[in-house]
Design a protein around this motif. Sequence first.
Motif, PDB file in Angstrom:
ATOM      1  N   ALA A 132      16.041  -4.574 -18.947  1.00 49.30           N
ATOM      2  CA  ALA A 132      14.850  -3.920 -18.381  1.00 49.30           C
ATOM      3  C   ALA A 132      13.688  -3.912 -19.369  1.00 49.30           C
ATOM      4  O   ALA A 132      12.525  -3.989 -18.972  1.00 49.30           O
ATOM      5  N   LEU A 133      13.996  -3.837 -20.658  1.00 52.34           N
ATOM      6  CA  LEU A 133      12.947  -3.816 -21.687  1.00 52.34           C
ATOM      7  C   LEU A 133      12.080  -5.080 -21.581  1.00 52.34           C
ATOM      8  O   LEU A 133      10.853  -5.016 -21.638  1.00 52.34           O
ATOM      9  N   LEU A 134      12.739  -6.225 -21.405  1.00 50.78           N
ATOM     10  CA  LEU A 134      11.985  -7.487 -21.319  1.00 50.78           C
ATOM     11  C   LEU A 134      11.202  -7.577 -20.014  1.00 50.78           C
ATOM     12  O   LEU A 134      10.107  -8.142 -19.979  1.00 50.78           O
ATOM     13  N   LYS A 135      11.774  -6.997 -18.951  1.00 52.67           N
ATOM     14  CA  LYS A 135      11.042  -7.006 -17.671  1.00 52.67           C
ATOM     15  C   LYS A 135       9.765  -6.201 -17.815  1.00 52.67           C
ATOM     16  O   LYS A 135       8.711  -6.548 -17.295  1.00 52.67           O
ATOM     17  N   GLU A 136       9.847  -5.113 -18.564  1.00 60.85           N
ATOM     18  CA  GLU A 136       8.673  -4.272 -18.797  1.00 60.85           C
ATOM     19  C   GLU A 136       7.640  -5.031 -19.633  1.00 60.85           C
ATOM     20  O   GLU A 136       6.433  -4.953 -19.379  1.00 60.85           O
ATOM     21  N   ALA A 137       8.117  -5.798 -20.626  1.00 60.46           N
ATOM     22  CA  ALA A 137       7.195  -6.592 -21.456  1.00 60.46           C
ATOM     23  C   ALA A 137       6.431  -7.581 -20.575  1.00 60.46           C
ATOM     24  O   ALA A 137       5.225  -7.793 -20.746  1.00 60.46           O
ATOM     25  N   GLN A 138       7.135  -8.166 -19.606  1.00 61.46           N
ATOM     26  CA  GLN A 138       6.478  -9.102 -18.663  1.00 61.46           C
ATOM     27  C   GLN A 138       5.431  -8.372 -17.832  1.00 61.46           C
ATOM     28  O   GLN A 138       4.312  -8.861 -17.650  1.00 61.46           O
TER      29      GLN A 138
END
Length: 436
Positions: free
Chosen positions: A280-286
């Motif tokens: 989820a952290l990377l999805k948020e970065a996107q």
Amino acid sequence: MKICIIGSGYVGLVTGACFADLGNNVICVDKEAVKIRKLKAGIIPIYEPGLQEMVRRNIKELRLTFSSKINEAVRKSEVIFICVGTPSKDNGDADLSFVENVSRQIALSMPSYRLIVEKSTVPVHTGEWVERTINIFNKRNMKFDVASNPEFLREGSAIKDFMNPDRIVLGVKSKKASDILTELYKPLNAPIVVTDIKSAEIIKHASNSFLATKISFINAVSDICDKSGADIVEVARGMGLDKRIGKDFLDAGCGFGGSCFPKDLSAFIRISEKLGYDFALLKEAQKINEYQKKLLVKKIEEMLWNLPKKTIGILGLAFKPNTDDIRYAPALDIIAMLSREGARIKVYDPEAMPNARLALSRLGAAKGVEFCKDAYQVSKNSDCLAVLTEWNEFKELDFRKIKKSMRQAAIVDGRNIYDPVELKKIGFRYTGMGRR
Ligand code: UGA
């Protein structure tokens, strides 16, 4: 050493030229015959400082040759680097069909032991697939090793990055593979991390995803600065001096682009998903990265009230300076959004105009975009200037002259390259990303 590089794109070409410059004999292969013809004549299809000179020098000194025949190149080389593209599929997965194809062709051409090295950015487990594929087609039972040697060079400073790496990562299964690659990289005098293939593959995706997340983090903080009246440049400076944080990749702006971060972030999210982890952290970065582009358009709107029939001058189209690459460049989405809002658009970039013209036509956003010869022509009769790429030449503009030629003196500094105080003194309304 005798080396063959399969795939003469950005990474392949720089890798080939640099290995040749270090004294090796290198054959760069590509399936596009026209590209190979041009490369043989020393014509480089990309803009990369120093690359053309290096390629021409090594062609002349007979250390660098080009070919469109994989079989011939594989026969002549002991180490084979796979540098083909691994583009994103619609679902975010990396498309590995080029890697598979090349592996098969290598297997069919090996006349004796070969070390096959994946340099393309690939998902974890690709090394196993390459090995399996070669085993299937290796009818003459030649000995071989597969290794992973991810590349960390950046466009715009590719040669410098290749020649002075922070580290070299070697994912290997045998001592022989490790010895050959260690020897090859010895002249660079850099720390070498010898590890297993899967770890090497993950090091690449995790590094790019971490850097992209670092940018999104500072972009999120820049929004807090906007809302609170703090200055993101000061905040980043204060944070970056902490060695554990580091000052690099703390420049807030209108978002990251390029052929690597957006694609690798999607790929790493998909890899994690398939392995049973929701990153989820990377999805948020996107998400934050998409928001930055919308935020820039919102800032222009706040400057100008209504966008229809206003003229927006765009400075910078490339995804970053010192390249003509516009892949996933924030400028493309921002221009498309502004056109949809009915704004007129003038653009200038020192290197990326031809590529941007093509990309905007493909997006159906080229209509009504005026391509200008420099920043001054862009400014003429514009209602607002927006800086989307921090080219050096934009840092030294004559803003008194620019102010006189603009219809309204307004600047949205999407890369925080100007001093707000100075521009306001000249009479501009100014807003940056996280500073006013
Ligand atoms: C990136 C990595 O930095 C390289 O290490 C890696 O080898 C490469 O991807 C790859 O996988 O091939 P690159 O895409 O050439 O390199 O460009 P970067 O300099 O990393 O910039 C990427 C994007 O981030 C640009 O749009 C840049 O404007 C943006 N950025 C960078 C920021 O918005 N803020 C920063 O502080 C730094």
